[in-house]
Write an enzyme that holds these catalytic residues in place. Structure first.
Site, PDB file in Angstrom:
ATOM      1  N   CYS A 118       0.835  -1.116   0.083  1.00  0.00           N
ATOM      2  CA  CYS A 118      -0.034   0.049   0.003  1.00  0.00           C
ATOM      3  C   CYS A 118       1.049   1.159  -0.154  1.00  0.00           C
ATOM      4  CB  CYS A 118      -0.937  -0.158   1.262  1.00  0.00           C
ATOM      5  SG  CYS A 118      -2.032  -1.445   1.180  1.00  0.00           S
ATOM      6  N   HIS A 245      -2.427   7.142   3.703  1.00  0.00           N
ATOM      7  CA  HIS A 245      -2.896   5.992   3.046  1.00  0.00           C
ATOM      8  C   HIS A 245      -4.314   5.367   3.924  1.00  0.00           C
ATOM      9  CE1 HIS A 245      -3.944   1.858   1.662  1.00  0.00           C
ATOM     10  NE2 HIS A 245      -3.492   1.373   2.894  1.00  0.00           N
ATOM     11  N   ASN A 275      -9.964   0.240   1.794  1.00  0.00           N
ATOM     12  CA  ASN A 275      -8.415   0.236   1.514  1.00  0.00           C
ATOM     13  C   ASN A 275      -8.142  -0.050   0.248  1.00  0.00           C
ATOM     14  OD1 ASN A 275      -5.810  -0.377   1.143  1.00  0.00           O
ATOM     15  ND2 ASN A 275      -5.544  -1.322   3.294  1.00  0.00           N
TER      16      ASN A 275
HETATM   17  O1  UT7 Z   1      -2.673  -1.374   4.610  1.00  0.00           O
HETATM   18  C1  UT7 Z   1      -2.737  -2.190   5.834  1.00  0.00           C
HETATM   19  C2  UT7 Z   1      -3.908  -3.020   5.779  1.00  0.00           C
HETATM   20  N1  UT7 Z   1      -4.581  -3.602   7.008  1.00  0.00           N
HETATM   21  C3  UT7 Z   1      -5.142  -2.890   7.789  1.00  0.00           C
HETATM   22  O2  UT7 Z   1      -5.581  -1.544   7.600  1.00  0.00           O
HETATM   23  C4  UT7 Z   1      -5.662  -3.593   8.878  1.00  0.00           C
HETATM   24  C5  UT7 Z   1      -5.204  -3.227  10.205  1.00  0.00           C
HETATM   25  N2  UT7 Z   1      -6.150  -3.780  11.333  1.00  0.00           N
HETATM   26  C6  UT7 Z   1      -7.237  -3.414  11.708  1.00  0.00           C
HETATM   27  O3  UT7 Z   1      -7.616  -2.571  11.186  1.00  0.00           O
HETATM   28  C7  UT7 Z   1      -8.058  -4.191  12.882  1.00  0.00           C
HETATM   29  O4  UT7 Z   1      -7.036  -5.306  13.244  1.00  0.00           O
HETATM   30  C8  UT7 Z   1      -9.200  -4.911  12.035  1.00  0.00           C
HETATM   31  C9  UT7 Z   1     -10.243  -4.005  11.611  1.00  0.00           C
HETATM   32  C10 UT7 Z   1      -8.722  -5.763  11.085  1.00  0.00           C
HETATM   33  C11 UT7 Z   1      -9.652  -5.972  13.134  1.00  0.00           C
HETATM   34  O5  UT7 Z   1     -10.215  -5.134  14.299  1.00  0.00           O
HETATM   35  P1  UT7 Z   1      -9.843  -5.548  15.776  1.00  0.00           P
HETATM   36  O6  UT7 Z   1     -10.473  -4.659  16.648  1.00  0.00           O
HETATM   37  O7  UT7 Z   1      -8.379  -5.679  15.904  1.00  0.00           O
HETATM   38  O8  UT7 Z   1     -10.477  -6.729  15.809  1.00  0.00           O
HETATM   39  P2  UT7 Z   1      -9.930  -8.397  16.181  1.00  0.00           P
HETATM   40  O9  UT7 Z   1      -9.028  -9.095  14.951  1.00  0.00           O
HETATM   41  O10 UT7 Z   1      -9.180  -8.271  17.593  1.00  0.00           O
HETATM   42  O11 UT7 Z   1     -10.928  -9.328  16.505  1.00  0.00           O
HETATM   43  C12 UT7 Z   1     -11.993  -9.147  17.546  1.00  0.00           C
HETATM   44  C13 UT7 Z   1     -13.338  -9.770  17.316  1.00  0.00           C
HETATM   45  C14 UT7 Z   1     -12.989 -11.392  17.123  1.00  0.00           C
HETATM   46  O12 UT7 Z   1     -13.891 -12.303  17.745  1.00  0.00           O
HETATM   47  P3  UT7 Z   1     -13.343 -12.712  19.203  1.00  0.00           P
HETATM   48  O13 UT7 Z   1     -12.292 -13.592  18.911  1.00  0.00           O
HETATM   49  O14 UT7 Z   1     -13.035 -11.598  20.074  1.00  0.00           O
HETATM   50  O15 UT7 Z   1     -14.918 -13.496  19.583  1.00  0.00           O
HETATM   51  C15 UT7 Z   1     -12.983 -11.341  15.734  1.00  0.00           C
HETATM   52  O16 UT7 Z   1     -13.537 -12.822  15.278  1.00  0.00           O
HETATM   53  O17 UT7 Z   1     -13.960  -9.299  16.262  1.00  0.00           O
HETATM   54  C16 UT7 Z   1     -14.270 -10.584  15.292  1.00  0.00           C
HETATM   55  N3  UT7 Z   1     -14.603 -10.011  14.129  1.00  0.00           N
HETATM   56  C17 UT7 Z   1     -15.550  -9.695  13.422  1.00  0.00           C
HETATM   57  N4  UT7 Z   1     -16.979  -9.701  13.892  1.00  0.00           N
HETATM   58  C18 UT7 Z   1     -17.700  -9.220  13.172  1.00  0.00           C
HETATM   59  C19 UT7 Z   1     -13.443  -9.831  13.160  1.00  0.00           C
HETATM   60  N5  UT7 Z   1     -13.856  -9.514  11.926  1.00  0.00           N
HETATM   61  C20 UT7 Z   1     -15.178  -9.452  12.136  1.00  0.00           C
HETATM   62  C21 UT7 Z   1     -16.197  -8.804  11.445  1.00  0.00           C
HETATM   63  N6  UT7 Z   1     -17.428  -8.762  11.998  1.00  0.00           N
HETATM   64  N7  UT7 Z   1     -16.013  -8.684  10.090  1.00  0.00           N
END
Ligand code: UT7
Length: 334
Positions: A118, A245, A275
């Site tokens: 990116c 970005h 993104n």
């Molecule tokens: O250029 C760089 C590209 N990458 C990025 O920009 C990604 C950067 N990371 C992020 O923005 C965040 O880490 C995410 C948005 C991807 C995820 O947010 P988070 O607050 O870090 O969530 P997490 O991965 O810690 O997941 C929390 C919970 C999990 O459930 P449990 O294990 O706590 O029960 C996930 O399974 O949220 C769950 N989860 C969802 N729930 C509903 C993950 N994705 C989803 C979803 N809908 N789409």
């Protein structure tokens, strides 16, 4: 890397363009096939929609449309070189750029791809500046084009909502460093020890460690931004427009807060496009220049982070692109 400033002729922004696929997918659309909610996606990412290319719309197609818009919105200029930044080329071989050049009627010029995740568009700007400073080219077309929505596994709710498709393009011409629109200092970096944090061996097989990526993205973009602002001789309070970005809204808010840039000075379109990878920054610049959020004289700070890991920042004062030079209806497929 020590912040680089141009020696020899500078690269000056002279036109910009963008392209987005027509097909818009909302968060509610995603809930019909993924175990997720509009509320979860909005609150964690700030994204409400994304544009998704059809099977008949390639990265080359998006790149050509954005580039054509840039070329027709600026003064007619002879393009001497073309760089396409992409993570999602249509083929492993050949590269995307020669096909883009030929479709634009530019067969024969140097044309090549670069891959820096990116951060790719900022690497493309550095490459364009180098081609101009060395006298290899007088005018360079820098394109960022990606179909990032093709990378996640279609059932992976943790990555599908984040990504969209699109392209952005910028024409850079030979000029002098004291002109408005001249690319100023640049900071670029990489760290292969983080290679596993965002990895895709093929479309449909993206792996991402979201929390770690989040942390690195905020740290790297903030640090690169501070260094480039200092190299430009600015204070952070001088930044009129922060153009990060568009990874997601929470990451960019953290960066703005860490830098002390007020919300009103941060440009964003992540809600509507998600993104879009290497397309993210030029797409946002094109839209903001067209709708007036970005104007002549704005001290503008670009910063990006992506797979690799890679990161970068560039400072410039936004040029006076006369109305005829602004892309009309920036970004939408007609
Ligand atoms: O250029 C760089 C590209 N990458 C990025 O920009 C990604 C950067 N990371 C992020 O923005 C965040 O880490 C995410 C948005 C991807 C995820 O947010 P988070 O607050 O870090 O969530 P997490 O991965 O810690 O997941 C929390 C919970 C999990 O459930 P449990 O294990 O706590 O029960 C996930 O399974 O949220 C769950 N989860 C969802 N729930 C509903 C993950 N994705 C989803 C979803 N809908 N789409």
């Amino acid at each position: 890397m020590t912040p680089a400033t141009a020696r020899g002729p500078a690269a000056v922004v002279s036109a910009i363009g963008a392209a987005l696929p027509m097909n818009i997918v909302s968060n509610d659309d995603l809930t019909t096939r993924l175990d997720t909610t509009d509320e979860w996606i909005r609150s964690r990412t700030g994204i409400t929609h994304r544009h998704i290319a059809g099977a008949d719309q390639s990265t080359t197609d998006l790149a050509v449309r954005a580039a054509a818009q840039a070329l027709t919105s600026g003064e007619p200029e002879q393009v001497d070189a073309l760089v396409v930044a992409t993570t999602t080329p249509d083929h492993c071989c050949p590269a995307t750029a020669p096909a883009v050049a030929t479709r634009l009627g530019l067969t024969g010029i140097p044309a090549y791809d670069l891959a820096a995740g990116c951060t790719g568009f900022l690497y493309a700007l550095a490459t364009a500046a180098g081609l101009i400073a060395s006298g290899t080219a007088r005018t360079v077309l820098a394109v960022g084009a990606d179909r990032l929505a093709s990378l996640p596994h279609p059932e992976d709710r943790t990555t599908v909502p984040l990504f969209g498709d699109g392209a952005g393009a910028m024409v850079l011409r030979h000029g002098s460093a004291d002109e408005t629109g001249a690319l100023g200092p640049m900071v670029l970096g990489s760290d292969g020890t983080g290679a596993d944090l965002i990895r895709a061996s093929r479309p449909g097989a993206l792996h991402m460690d979201g929390a770690d990526v989040f942390r690195h993205a905020v740290d790297r973009m903030s640090t690169a931004s501070r260094r480039v602002v200092a190299a430009a001789g600015w204070d952070l309070g001088d930044v009129d427009r922060l153009v990060p970005h568009q990874a997601n809204g929470r990451i960019t808010s953290f960066v703005a807060r860490r830098l002390g840039v007020p919300d009103g000075r941060q440009l964003s379109n992540v809600a509507e496009v998600g993104n879009t990878g290497a397309a993210s920054i030029p797409l946002l610049l094109a839209q903001a220049a067209a709708d007036g959020r970005l104007g002549p004289g704005h001290r503008t700070l670009l910063t990006a982070f992506g797979a690799g890991l890679t990161w970068g920042a560039v400072a410039l004062t936004w040029p006076d692109l006369s109305p005829a030079r602004l892309p009309k209806g920036a970004g939408h497929d007609r």
